[in-house]
Structure formats: C-alpha cells, structure tokens
Enzyme design. Sequence first.
Site, short mmCIF file in Angstrom:
data_model
loop_
_atom_site.label_atom_id
_atom_site.label_comp_id
_atom_site.label_asym_id
_atom_site.label_seq_id
_atom_site.Cartn_x
_atom_site.Cartn_y
_atom_site.Cartn_z
N LYS A 179 -3.33 -20.35 17.57
CA LYS A 179 -1.49 -20.22 18.19
C LYS A 179 -1.28 -18.95 18.32
CE LYS A 179 0.93 -19.12 14.20
NZ LYS A 179 2.16 -18.00 13.66
N ARG A 238 1.07 -0.99 -0.04
CA ARG A 238 0.23 -0.19 -0.24
C ARG A 238 0.86 1.49 -0.53
NH1 ARG A 238 -3.57 0.40 5.14
NH2 ARG A 238 -1.53 0.78 5.98
N LYS A 265 -2.55 -14.51 9.37
CA LYS A 265 -2.88 -15.64 10.59
C LYS A 265 -4.04 -15.15 11.35
CE LYS A 265 2.23 -15.84 10.52
NZ LYS A 265 3.82 -15.36 10.94
#
Length: 333
Positions: free
Chosen positions: A194, A35, A109
Amino acid sequence: MNKPLKYAVFGAGSWATAIVKMLCENLDEVGWYMRSVYTKEHLLREYHNPNYLSSVEFHIDQLKLSNDINEIAEYADVLIFAIPSAFIHSELEKLNIDISNKIIVSAVKGILPESGLLLGEHFHEAYKVPYNNIAVIAGPCHAEEVALERLSYLTISCSDSKKAQTLADALSSDYIKTKISDDIIGVEYAVMLKNIYAIAAGIAHGLGYGDNFQSVLMSNSIREMKRFIKKMHKMKRNINNSAYLGDLLVTGYSVFSRNRMFGNMIGKGYTVKSAQMEMSMVAEGYYATKSAHLLNEKNKSKTKLPIINAVYDILYEGKDPKKTFKKLTEKLD
C-alpha cells in the site's frame, strides 16, 4: 498465556509512539526500546517524544524505557517491532538473547532490504521463532489520528487465533477497534504494497492528475495488490477487507501519508535524494518498491504489475515521471 503478558515496543518513530499510547490504555507497564539516548532522557523529563507525536503525554511510571535492546527483549513476552524496514536489520544485529519463545509482532511496513524476507519470515529463519508465535499489525490507522484519539481500526493477524485476540484486546480502546485474521503473510505484504501505491498516488497528484484519475489508479492498485499477494501466498481472502483495501485507501489519500507526500514531491520535480532530505520521516514505500520489483523478477511467471513497475522506473531507473505516468495511463482500466 495464563499469566499476564508483558509487552514492549521497539522503535521511537510516530507509529511506535502510537502503539505505546494504545498499549498504555490497557496495561500497567509497557517496555519501550529506543536507540536515541536523547529521546529517552527527554521522555523522562518532559513526558513526551520530542520528535514524533509530541502532543501525546505519557505517565512515566507506565513506561520501562531503555536504550538497550536486549534489556527490553528480555523483559517482555510480546515484542512489537515498529522500526523502519531500512534500519531494522542493523538493530536486530544487537540482539544476543534467545527470543525463540517470545511472541513477535511486526508493525514494520516493509520487507527487509538485505534479505527480501518479510519480518515474520526473518524471525522464523534467523531466531527460530515458530510461525504461530508471529503476528502482524495492519491498519487502516494513521499514527497522527491515534494521537488525536480519532476512531481508528486495526487488524491483528496470527495463525493462532487466541494469541491474535489477546493482542487485539491489548490494543483496543474506545477509539481503537480491532479485528483478527489468520492471513499473516497476505496482510504483511499488503502493509508493504500500500505504501508503493501511495507513492504512485502522490506522483499523480504532483503531476496535476485529478480525482477522476486517482480513483482509477486506486481501483487498479487493489487489483494489482490482489494479483501480487495471490502469487506470493495463495489462500482464500477478501481483498476488500479493511486490512487490504481500507489501509490502501487511507495511505493513498490521507494528508498524513508520508508516502503520498514523498510521491507528490517526486511528481513536482524533486529528485529522490532531495525529497528524502526534505522529509523528517522515512517513506517506507521507497524501499518497498525495490523489494516488490525484485520479488516479482525472481518469479518464474511474473505478475502483471504496471503501477509498481512505473514507480520503480521513476525512483530507481531515473525515468521521467511525466512520461512514465503518460504510458501508465494507457495500461489502466
């Protein structure tokens, strides 16, 4: 899949930079969307990312850099997204080309906060990408150790094993070992979960709990992860494989773990806002905690998630970390 595939990475953080480095080991050219105009110009001039993994130098003639997401999406056959989950929705809204025939790889994630969907699910529903064209990259693999070319391991999950192997080959090198899996949903949830458990480990450390408690916390975390993933997507999987347990351990224990660092600050008395302001990188587990909590609340039969619930209470309900973890110790075994 007969002609050489063109690859592109979307994002300019540490994980995106590490993936570009891995791909550059094997490919003549890699597309890279970012970006920031400043980051692009700095890369062209100084050959490294000014903000993340700045020790990694790139050969500029290997990179097709652009601040136009559509240009890079049009260019590549394989689109690897490594934009933090909190920001990816706004970036994807800029896409106005048909990507239904592309191979989409999630290196995100977390879950999209706006919809509660995994990235693969979002691309299937919003962009009509077939599930056999969707893949996930999992660790255990810290971007910082990729930069240092320390031996690391990746798991590439896709329902199409040939595509999974093709992706794995593109990322493999002397210091990156890869394996493939067909548990795309389970692995994507594991990658999200996690980070929550790493925050828990950090909070425990910040509160002064020692190694003995940390080992119990991690042992309970992998069992809690197994229960959560089984509830969301039941299939035969070995939760002790590196994509699940291995990734959990490295994120929970490593000095490179931003989620552990974030949790450590919370345990030491920082507010959520002050901890976020102090860190230069996004702690994905903060957003993942809310997503996991809401997903479990929506289930008719809730799964027992004492660790996730404890982290949620601290981050979103303003509960006292010391008192919350004191109660949590009574629920672990």
